[in-house]
Design a protein around this motif. Sequence first.
Motif, PDB file in Angstrom:
ATOM      1  N   ALA A 169     -17.673  -7.086  -1.276  1.00 33.85           N
ATOM      2  CA  ALA A 169     -16.641  -7.768  -1.722  1.00 33.85           C
ATOM      3  C   ALA A 169     -15.280  -7.268  -1.995  1.00 33.85           C
ATOM      4  CB  ALA A 169     -17.173  -8.657  -2.968  1.00 33.85           C
ATOM      5  N   GLU A 170     -15.392  -6.042  -2.650  1.00 32.01           N
ATOM      6  CA  GLU A 170     -14.014  -5.427  -3.008  1.00 32.01           C
ATOM      7  C   GLU A 170     -13.429  -4.868  -1.929  1.00 32.01           C
ATOM      8  OE1 GLU A 170     -12.596  -2.335  -6.625  1.00 32.01           O
ATOM      9  OE2 GLU A 170     -14.578  -3.236  -6.463  1.00 32.01           O
ATOM     10  N   HIS A 171     -14.056  -4.343  -0.857  1.00 31.78           N
ATOM     11  CA  HIS A 171     -13.380  -3.377  -0.015  1.00 31.78           C
ATOM     12  C   HIS A 171     -13.471  -4.150   1.393  1.00 31.78           C
ATOM     13  CE1 HIS A 171     -13.248   0.160  -2.439  1.00 31.78           C
ATOM     14  NE2 HIS A 171     -14.453  -0.187  -3.037  1.00 31.78           N
ATOM     15  N   LYS A 172     -13.747  -5.324   1.635  1.00 33.95           N
ATOM     16  CA  LYS A 172     -13.551  -6.110   2.845  1.00 33.95           C
ATOM     17  C   LYS A 172     -11.974  -6.099   3.319  1.00 33.95           C
ATOM     18  CE  LYS A 172     -15.101  -8.715   5.936  1.00 33.95           C
ATOM     19  NZ  LYS A 172     -16.054  -8.381   6.987  1.00 33.95           N
ATOM     20  N   CYS A 173     -11.863  -5.504   4.303  1.00 30.11           N
ATOM     21  CA  CYS A 173     -10.523  -5.440   4.920  1.00 30.11           C
ATOM     22  C   CYS A 173     -10.190  -6.602   5.793  1.00 30.11           C
ATOM     23  CB  CYS A 173     -10.546  -4.086   5.820  1.00 30.11           C
ATOM     24  SG  CYS A 173      -8.918  -3.640   6.360  1.00 30.11           S
ATOM     25  N   GLY A 174      -9.062  -7.368   5.498  1.00 23.55           N
ATOM     26  CA  GLY A 174      -8.804  -8.311   6.418  1.00 23.55           C
ATOM     27  C   GLY A 174      -8.120  -8.090   7.577  1.00 23.55           C
ATOM     28  N   THR A 175      -7.581  -6.793   7.617  1.00 20.78           N
ATOM     29  CA  THR A 175      -6.958  -6.480   8.883  1.00 20.78           C
ATOM     30  C   THR A 175      -7.966  -6.023  10.087  1.00 20.78           C
ATOM     31  OG1 THR A 175      -5.169  -5.710   7.474  1.00 20.78           O
ATOM     32  CG2 THR A 175      -5.111  -4.741   9.708  1.00 20.78           C
ATOM     33  N   HIS A 176      -8.852  -5.074   9.596  1.00 18.42           N
ATOM     34  CA  HIS A 176      -9.742  -4.497  10.622  1.00 18.42           C
ATOM     35  C   HIS A 176     -11.011  -5.313  10.698  1.00 18.42           C
ATOM     36  CE1 HIS A 176      -7.178  -1.237   9.255  1.00 18.42           C
ATOM     37  NE2 HIS A 176      -7.074  -0.919  10.407  1.00 18.42           N
ATOM     38  N   GLY A 177     -11.314  -6.069   9.776  1.00 13.80           N
ATOM     39  CA  GLY A 177     -12.748  -6.960   9.679  1.00 13.80           C
ATOM     40  C   GLY A 177     -13.901  -6.051   9.208  1.00 13.80           C
ATOM     41  N   ALA A 183      -5.982   5.100   1.620  1.00 15.12           N
ATOM     42  CA  ALA A 183      -5.426   6.554   1.209  1.00 15.12           C
ATOM     43  C   ALA A 183      -4.007   6.537   0.607  1.00 15.12           C
ATOM     44  CB  ALA A 183      -5.588   7.424   2.351  1.00 15.12           C
ATOM     45  N   ALA A 184      -3.728   7.688   0.161  1.00 13.48           N
ATOM     46  CA  ALA A 184      -2.402   7.721  -0.525  1.00 13.48           C
ATOM     47  C   ALA A 184      -1.202   7.600   0.408  1.00 13.48           C
ATOM     48  CB  ALA A 184      -2.514   9.061  -1.323  1.00 13.48           C
ATOM     49  N   ASN A 185      -1.340   7.853   1.469  1.00 11.56           N
ATOM     50  CA  ASN A 185      -0.296   7.679   2.580  1.00 11.56           C
ATOM     51  C   ASN A 185      -0.282   6.030   3.175  1.00 11.56           C
ATOM     52  OD1 ASN A 185      -2.585   7.935   4.189  1.00 11.56           O
ATOM     53  ND2 ASN A 185      -1.809   9.439   5.495  1.00 11.56           N
ATOM     54  N   GLY A 186      -1.323   5.521   2.713  1.00 11.06           N
ATOM     55  CA  GLY A 186      -1.193   4.238   3.233  1.00 11.06           C
ATOM     56  C   GLY A 186      -2.197   3.581   4.355  1.00 11.06           C
ATOM     57  N   GLU A 187      -2.740   4.706   4.621  1.00  5.68           N
ATOM     58  CA  GLU A 187      -3.813   4.618   5.932  1.00  5.68           C
ATOM     59  C   GLU A 187      -5.269   4.170   5.454  1.00  5.68           C
ATOM     60  OE1 GLU A 187      -6.403   7.337   8.978  1.00  5.68           O
ATOM     61  OE2 GLU A 187      -4.722   8.362   7.554  1.00  5.68           O
ATOM     62  N   HIS A 188      -5.495   3.230   6.240  1.00  7.08           N
ATOM     63  CA  HIS A 188      -7.099   2.401   6.051  1.00  7.08           C
ATOM     64  C   HIS A 188      -7.999   3.409   6.480  1.00  7.08           C
ATOM     65  CE1 HIS A 188      -5.862  -1.706   4.976  1.00  7.08           C
ATOM     66  NE2 HIS A 188      -4.922  -1.143   4.951  1.00  7.08           N
ATOM     67  N   VAL A 189      -8.867   3.904   5.469  1.00  2.93           N
ATOM     68  CA  VAL A 189     -10.024   4.808   5.840  1.00  2.93           C
ATOM     69  C   VAL A 189     -11.295   3.884   5.788  1.00  2.93           C
ATOM     70  CG1 VAL A 189     -11.473   6.921   5.168  1.00  2.93           C
ATOM     71  CG2 VAL A 189      -8.899   6.845   4.723  1.00  2.93           C
ATOM     72  N   SER A 190     -11.987   3.942   7.042  1.00  2.49           N
ATOM     73  CA  SER A 190     -13.178   3.043   7.207  1.00  2.49           C
ATOM     74  C   SER A 190     -14.218   3.639   6.375  1.00  2.49           C
ATOM     75  CB  SER A 190     -13.324   2.771   8.825  1.00  2.49           C
ATOM     76  OG  SER A 190     -14.651   2.198   9.016  1.00  2.49           O
ATOM     77  N   LEU A 191     -15.098   2.735   5.860  1.00  7.78           N
ATOM     78  CA  LEU A 191     -16.468   2.794   5.132  1.00  7.78           C
ATOM     79  C   LEU A 191     -17.459   2.615   5.884  1.00  7.78           C
ATOM     80  CD1 LEU A 191     -15.475   1.712   1.641  1.00  7.78           C
ATOM     81  CD2 LEU A 191     -15.291   4.024   2.303  1.00  7.78           C
TER      82      LEU A 191
END
Length: 356
Positions: A169-177, A183-191
């Motif tokens: 629920a906390e790490h659901k990404c609406g951009t990538h589904g 990350a600190a540079n704004g990049e989305h790191v996949s889990l």
Amino acid sequence: MDDDELSSDEDEEKEDNIFDAEFVVPVTPTATDTLTFSSDTTHVEFTQKLADEMNIRHRDLQIGYKLSHWTKDVLPRVIITPIHLIRLFNAVREERNARASSRNPSKKPLQVTIVDLRPKHSEKPESKKAAKKPKSKASRKADSSDDEAVEVQSGKKKTAPQYLRELEAEHKCGTHGSFCVVAANGEHVSLSNEVMSLWSLLCSQGVHKSTSQPPEVLELPLKNGTKAAPTSRRQNNTAPAVNQYPHYPPPGPYPHTFYTPLPPPPPPAPAAVPKSNADSDDEDESPTLFPKIEDWLLDLDTSERGEDGHGFRTSSTGICEGMSVGVAKLVMKYAKLDCKKIRKQEAERKVAWAAH
């Protein structure tokens, strides 16, 4: 370190005796079984036999391992790639050698415990009245939150499935589904599913408490992200354009003796035929047989090979610019040894498959 030293290292590894190791495998939530595997077992045979024993599909297998002499605070190590299996048997071999040379060896038998890392979702039976009148989605969500709040207030520890639902629920990404951390540079790191399962397991065991910040043991690139290609390297890789057409001077009013066309360029040399190599890849060799370079470098840093603090993963971002010669030779040595072992196991698997 030259090629002769690399060959001697390979010969020494070949001379190691093959041994059997005892594995404790979870069959049900309350029962285990014991299996014996040889140190030359391939990764495919190993995982298939475990899946059959645990009565689950091979693709659903998510396992780790712990050795019997490890302390309780040591986290289980995952078994995903053939390199992980090689590292497991190397750890068992080192402990066997240490016990053989010790004057007071441990009386406890050396065993490998398989840990099931799959999320364990608990299901509660519903009454007949509840089945006739299903609750709405909002009511079910509120009831689930109330149940978890009651468990926390009553002093009961939350289970791994409960932590897993919080993480999803906390790490659901609406951009990538999918599930991501930023990350600190704004990049989305996949889990991945394995990362989420291990994270929830660590929280349920009390090793890690935060559901927003990942555990350090996962080693996620939260500072610099995964895109570390410098601009200078991209510019150096750009080769200048080659003029493939011969140049002839334009005609002019000068005498004929000065109008001599340039000779045509010599024909291109035939491409060199590569020498045969016993360790070369087969034409039909699948690239998925080998781990990704970033995963392999991470394995180097987290294994016994990285105990000296070489920093293979951080040094690899500066190949041809900042990597030392010693680290580069170690990377070449380990890559050659690991690729040869993986190809050997794949060849044995094909021979075994053809024999059936």
